[in-house]
Motif scaffolding. Structure first.
Motif, PDB file in Angstrom:
ATOM      1  N   GLU A   1       0.840  -1.204   0.000  1.00 20.48           N
ATOM      2  CA  GLU A   1       0.000   0.000   0.000  1.00 20.48           C
ATOM      3  C   GLU A   1       0.875   1.254   0.000  1.00 20.48           C
TER       4      GLU A   1
ATOM      5  N   GLU B   1      -5.794  -5.352  -2.870  1.00 18.92           N
ATOM      6  CA  GLU B   1      -4.802  -6.157  -3.560  1.00 18.92           C
ATOM      7  C   GLU B   1      -5.463  -7.361  -4.225  1.00 18.92           C
TER       8      GLU B   1
ATOM      9  N   ILE C   1      -2.030 -12.064  -3.749  1.00 21.36           N
ATOM     10  CA  ILE C   1      -1.182 -11.347  -2.783  1.00 21.36           C
ATOM     11  C   ILE C   1      -1.723 -11.539  -1.368  1.00 21.36           C
TER      12      ILE C   1
ATOM     13  N   ASN D   1      -8.912  -6.865  -6.115  1.00 21.49           N
ATOM     14  CA  ASN D   1      -8.701  -5.919  -7.224  1.00 21.49           C
ATOM     15  C   ASN D   1      -9.712  -4.772  -7.284  1.00 21.49           C
TER      16      ASN D   1
END
Length: 190
Positions: A20, A68, A72, A143
């Motif tokens: 991030e 993410e 991940i 996403n």
């Protein structure tokens, strides 16, 4: 025509797991750096560096608006949802403290008579960082861009200046902690 984003040097003090901040700094480095440097250099003026610390923290809220990809998230699949959230909070708060403590320290040195003011602002900033992280995972979808959180991020951020909004920050942190754990259980326990 391709627009190139100028690369900033990769920092060794930002862990690889803190994507991030890595992504956020890559996108916003040249906007954030002057704010940070001004906060340091203007700390001898009352309240200016604290206002700039708030602006810096407000910029950080944008770091938590993108979810993410699932792979991940699953890379840390050995973690339970609860330990994932606790580790994420610990890691991000430590980094925030490492980066911003010089601003608070300088302000405290120059304005020792009112040392409690930067401590209160700092504590509220830490609560805001917790809220940003917890709201991301309470709304997590792989996403996804979390535009719906924007209004609450602004309200929580203004809680530093508007004390009647402070309970909102605390209530939302607690609420989002439990929601994020339930949300992450779906992904991490699958």
């Amino acid at each position: 025509m391709k627009i190139r984003v100028s690369k900033i040097p990769e920092s060794k003090f930002i862990p690889i797991t803190n994507f991030e901040w890595r992504s956020g700094l890559r996108k916003n480095f040249y906007a954030i750096l002057p704010i940070y440097l001004l906060a340091l250099s203007l700390s001898f003026f009352p309240y200016v560096s604290l206002l700039l610390l708030w602006v810096f923290s407000f910029f950080l809220s944008s770091f938590y608006m993108e979810c993410e990809p699932l792979d991940i998230l699953l890379a840390r699949s050995e973690d339970s949802a609860q330990s994932f959230i606790k580790e994420k909070l610990r890691e991000h708060l430590q980094l925030y403290i490492f980066i911003t403590f010089p601003i608070v320290l300088l302000y405290g040195i120059f304005h020792f008579g009112s040392f409690w003011i930067p401590l209160v602002v700092y504590l509220l900033s830490l609560i805001n960082i917790c809220y940003f992280i917890l709201s991301k995972y309470a709304s997590y979808e792989p996403n996804m861009i979390l535009k719906a959180n924007t209004v609450l991020h602004v309200m929580v951020s203004f809680g530093i200046f508007l004390p009647f909004l402070l309970p909102l920050s605390l209530i939302l942190c607690i609420r989002n902690y439990f929601i994020s754990i339930e949300k992450l259980k779906y992904y991490l326990d699958a």
